[in-house]
Design a protein around this motif. Structure first.
Motif, mmCIF file in Angstrom:
data_model
loop_
_atom_site.group_PDB
_atom_site.id
_atom_site.type_symbol
_atom_site.label_atom_id
_atom_site.label_comp_id
_atom_site.label_asym_id
_atom_site.label_seq_id
_atom_site.Cartn_x
_atom_site.Cartn_y
_atom_site.Cartn_z
ATOM 1 N N GLY A 275 -69.177 37.426 81.613
ATOM 2 C CA GLY A 275 -69.140 36.103 82.223
ATOM 3 C C GLY A 275 -69.396 34.954 81.272
ATOM 4 N N ALA A 276 -69.683 35.249 80.012
ATOM 5 C CA ALA A 276 -69.957 34.176 79.050
ATOM 6 C C ALA A 276 -68.663 33.527 78.586
ATOM 7 C CB ALA A 276 -70.732 34.721 77.856
ATOM 8 N N ARG A 277 -68.748 32.246 78.272
ATOM 9 C CA ARG A 277 -67.596 31.494 77.785
ATOM 10 C C ARG A 277 -67.756 31.225 76.291
ATOM 11 N NH1 ARG A 277 -65.960 27.259 82.580
ATOM 12 N NH2 ARG A 277 -66.760 28.479 84.335
ATOM 13 N N ALA A 316 -83.718 27.464 74.617
ATOM 14 C CA ALA A 316 -82.933 28.021 75.722
ATOM 15 C C ALA A 316 -83.483 29.385 76.122
ATOM 16 C CB ALA A 316 -81.468 28.134 75.327
ATOM 17 N N GLN A 317 -83.385 29.674 77.403
ATOM 18 C CA GLN A 317 -83.813 30.958 77.938
ATOM 19 C C GLN A 317 -82.651 31.596 78.672
ATOM 20 O OE1 GLN A 317 -87.244 30.313 80.368
ATOM 21 N NE2 GLN A 317 -88.575 29.753 78.642
ATOM 22 N N VAL A 382 -77.656 33.149 76.083
ATOM 23 C CA VAL A 382 -76.716 32.647 77.080
ATOM 24 C C VAL A 382 -77.500 32.310 78.352
ATOM 25 C CG1 VAL A 382 -74.626 33.123 78.402
ATOM 26 C CG2 VAL A 382 -74.892 34.075 76.105
ATOM 27 N N PRO A 383 -77.714 31.034 78.636
ATOM 28 C CA PRO A 383 -78.461 30.676 79.844
ATOM 29 C C PRO A 383 -77.684 31.070 81.104
ATOM 30 C CG PRO A 383 -78.330 28.829 78.297
ATOM 31 C CD PRO A 383 -77.347 29.854 77.845
ATOM 32 N N PRO A 384 -78.378 31.474 82.158
ATOM 33 C CA PRO A 384 -77.685 31.810 83.409
ATOM 34 C C PRO A 384 -77.139 30.546 84.070
ATOM 35 C CG PRO A 384 -80.059 31.874 83.724
ATOM 36 C CD PRO A 384 -79.832 31.666 82.257
#
Length: 761
Positions: A275-277, A316-317, A382-384
């Motif tokens: 799902g990451a861009r 970032a988390q 990668v933040p949700p």
């Protein structure tokens, strides 16, 4: 070295080196944590050791510099460039080259890389050099000086080193500035008083008063005077060399990616989280013609690209991952990234020098341009992506963005009409995205129903035409402008959404995977993506099905007011071109690279060799002046002085009060050694020179120019024989020795030509 007990020498070293280490503490946060401690401590101890040994053995200044250069090369690999050594200790040829280049280039890297810069490459050379040279200078001053006042001047070195470290440091040093300033000041103040002999028991009260005043001034008066003034560091004054406004708008290249051959692989990505861009560029400035990257250099905009070290600080988390990217047909300067990077490792060392990263957007560039086959690894977070329900009634984040220019009025009216019933900020954003994606039609221009571009005229055509027709370029631009008009901080992102990979392994990304979306910032959730582009299968129909059977009679409406004047788009905007750097066909870049490397290696070596070159120049000047004296007798006497100076530099001088013939006998014995033939040559040459000099000085008349020239020829032969009679190490040392350059007294009047006395005789 002046006569002092080991205890006094220990006090000197403890005070000076302790103050120097504390003065260099602002460099610690630059490298991150305690990464620079070995280089700083090692440099301080090694520099002090060389100066102490040199002072004890009576080394000249060039000899001490030579030893420092040797210590720098031998230990610099382990302390400042361990990656170039064998086992982290043994230096190699790459170590010598890296240290030479680092001596010139590491200073710029320390200032331009974003802290913490890490310890990769030769970044530690700057800290190691500052500690080594500072320690050697301070120790040499206090060890070799005979007068207490001169020895006490060594206290200036930690002060200067502290100022340099503060300028190279960060706004928030590890050691509090009050402590870093007051403690060395008190320590050095007491040491200077003791060193010059002004520290007496009866003056203890006065010294205590001065110390208390200094501490009070630093602890109490300092913060009051400085107030909230930020700490001055050089890195904040350096303008990043990369200006994104020098390149075409990345969003304008949308159609170029879409129209590429479907078999052309732009890049491949491995390890991409589900799902990451993949982000290519983030744009937050609209001038009525294009969306582009803001370039005003403010701390939070999309235009501040800075050099980064081995690690990148990120708050970032989310999901951590390691992503590997290999560039294919993708060109330009924009580097594909994922999420927020915490580390970027490029296999090509030359390409690494052109890496620039933006913390606010997570975008990156290579100033030298992308090349096919370039491979790099990203450590990312990668933040949700929060849902609308999770965001709830969160307000729009307080983010300062450049105000859009020349926005058509239809954008304002359409946004207000579409979102008039929405309540919270996230509802406004969702309504705008759904309306554009559901009411619009998709066309990439291959059917000639949609033009490229996203300027004011194109936005007017999209929103005020018979039907909304376009692709991600137009819909993302329209939604971002509409969101801005509704008070939401919005920006446009150009990137790629690769297809889900089948099993493990890299995924090829082609032009079909290009997408443009909008990001809106919400308080507590950061930037959240929104897709406003209709699905590709939602295409315009030639015959609209929902045409009313009995349409209302048309009424001629007045023409809409013309939009504000905007700069017409140029060809580069409407038909974006590849923005890869021009390639040098004639090999000039290779020569420039050779010249740059030569300069980076040659300049430090020239600086290190400058003391030796100065000695050689002074000796050559002295020899030339002796040969060009107007009096021929003085020229002959100067030739004999040249022989004596050569003997002094070779550490085998005759007695100071010996006559010329006595000196010739001593020189013959001093250069005898095991080589009987060499001893005979030296004895014959210096003996003849001594007799000729006495005859020229004391005999009536003056020698002719031919006799003087022949005498100097014999002088050069004698000096050459003296050098050949000693080991090669002694010859090299004699060439740069300063013994003969030091001022000496000549108490033997018979050795100086006296024209009046000789004429009377």
């Amino acid at each position: 070295m002046s006569a002092r007990t080991p205890a006094r020498l220990t006090i000197d070293l403890v005070c000076l080196l302790g103050a120097l280490l504390l003065a260099l503490s602002p460099l610690l946060p630059v490298y991150g944590g305690t990464a620079a401690v070995p280089a700083l401590v090692g440099g301080v101890l090694l520099g002090a050791a060389v100066s102490v040994v040199g002072g004890a053995r009576g080394w000249s200044a060039p000899t001490v510099v030579s030893w420092l250069l040797g210590v720098f090369v031998v230990t610099g690999g382990a302390l400042a460039a361990p990656a170039t050594t064998i086992g982290g200790v043994v230096p190699t040829a790459a170590t010598v080259t890296g240290l030479a280049r680092g001596a010139a280039s590491s200073w710029k890297q320390v200032l331009t890389l974003q802290p913490p810069i890490g310890t990769g490459g030769t970044l530690l050379v700057a800290a190691f050099l500052l500690a080594l040279v500072g320690s050697a200078t301070a120790t040499a001053l206090t060890v070799r000086a005979r007068r207490p006042g001169v020895a006490a001047s060594a206290a200036v070195v930690p002060v200067l080193a502290g100022a340099a470290a503060a300028l190279l440091g960060t706004r928030e040093p590890v050691v509090d500035p009050v402590v870093a300033g007051v403690v060395p000041a008190v320590l050095l103040l007491g040491w200077v008083s003791w060193r010059v002999g002004a520290l007496r028991a009866r003056r203890g009260a006065a010294l205590a008063v001065v110390t208390v005043a200094a501490v009070a001034g630093g602890v109490l008066a300092g913060p009051v005077i400085v107030g909230d003034t930020p700490r001055f560091v050089l890195r904040d004054e350096i303008t990043p060399p990369f200006d994104p406004r020098d390149f075409p708008s990345p969003l304008s290249a949308y159609r170029r990616y879409v129209q590429l051959d479907e078999d052309a692989v732009l890049f491949s990505v491995d390890g991409l989280p589900e799902g990451a861009r993949v982000r290519l560029a983030t744009m937050d400035a609209y001038d009525g013609v294009v969306w582009n990257v803001a370039g005003d250099g403010s701390a939070a905009d999309s235009g501040e690209f800075r050099r980064v070290g081995a690690q990148i600080d990120s708050s970032a988390q989310g999901q951590e991952a390691q992503v590997t990217v290999e560039v294919g047909a993708l060109s330009g300067v924009w580097l594909p990234t994922v999420g927020q990077a915490t580390s970027v490792r490029i296999a090509d060392a030359e390409a690494t020098a052109g890496l620039r990263y933006n913390d606010a957007t997570g975008a990156a560039v290579l100033t030298g341009g992308l090349q096919q086959g370039l491979r790099y690894t990203l450590d990312v977070v990668v933040p949700p992506v929060p849902t609308d329900e999770e965001i709830g009634s969160a307000s729009a984040a307080d983010v300062t963005l450049p105000a859009p220019q020349a926005v058509p009025e239809v954008v304002v009216t359409t946004a207000q009409d579409v979102a008039r019933e929405a309540g919270s900020p996230v509802q406004i954003a969702r309504v705008l995205a759904d309306w554009l994606s559901q009411e619009g039609f998709y066309s990439d221009g291959s059917d000639h129903l949609s033009l490229s571009g996203h300027g004011a005229d194109r936005m007017l055509t999209l929103l005020d035409g018979a039907a909304m027709i376009g692709d991600g370029e137009q819909y993302a631009s329209a939604m971002a402008l509409m969101a801005r008009e509704m008070g939401l901080p919005a920006r446009v992102v150009l990137g790629f959404v690769p297809p889900a990979g089948e099993g493990e392994g890299p995924v090829d990304v082609t032009g079909a995977d290009v997408q443009a979306w909008v990001e809106i910032a919400f308080t507590g959730y950061g930037w959240v993506p929104f897709d406003a582009t209709p699905p590709p299968e939602q295409t315009p129909q030639e015959d609209l099905e929902e045409q009313p059977t009995d349409p209302d009679p048309q009424v001629v409406q007045p023409p809409p007011p013309p939009p504000e004047a905007v700069t017409p788009p140029d060809e580069d905007t409407e038909q974006p071109q590849a923005d890869e750097p021009a390639r040098d066909e004639d090999g000039a870049s290779t020569w420039l690279r050779v010249l740059r490397v030569t300069g980076m290696v040659g300049v430090p070596l020239l600086l290190l060799a400058s003391p030796f070159l100065l000695v050689l120049v002074l000796k050559a000047r002295r020899r030339l002046r002796r040969r060009r004296r107007p009096d021929p007798v003085s020229r002959v006497a100067g030739g004999w002085d040249e022989v004596l100076d050569a003997a002094r530099d070779l550490r085998r001088p005759p007695r100071p009060l010996a006559t010329r013939r006595e000196a010739a006998g001593e020189l013959a014995g001093a250069f005898g050694g095991a080589d009987a033939q060499g001893a005979a040559v030296v004895a014959a040459s210096v003996g003849a020179l001594a007799r000729s000099a006495d005859r020229a000085v004391f005999a009536p008349g003056a020698p002719s120019a031919e006799q003087v020239a022949a005498y100097w020829t014999d002088v050069e032969a004698a000096v050459t024989a003296m050098h050949r009679a000693v080991p090669w190490r002694h010859r090299v040392r004699a060439r740069v020795s300063t013994v003969s350059l030091r001022r000496r007294r000549r108490s033997d009047p018979s050795r100086r030509p006296d024209r009046a006395g000789r004429g009377a005789s």
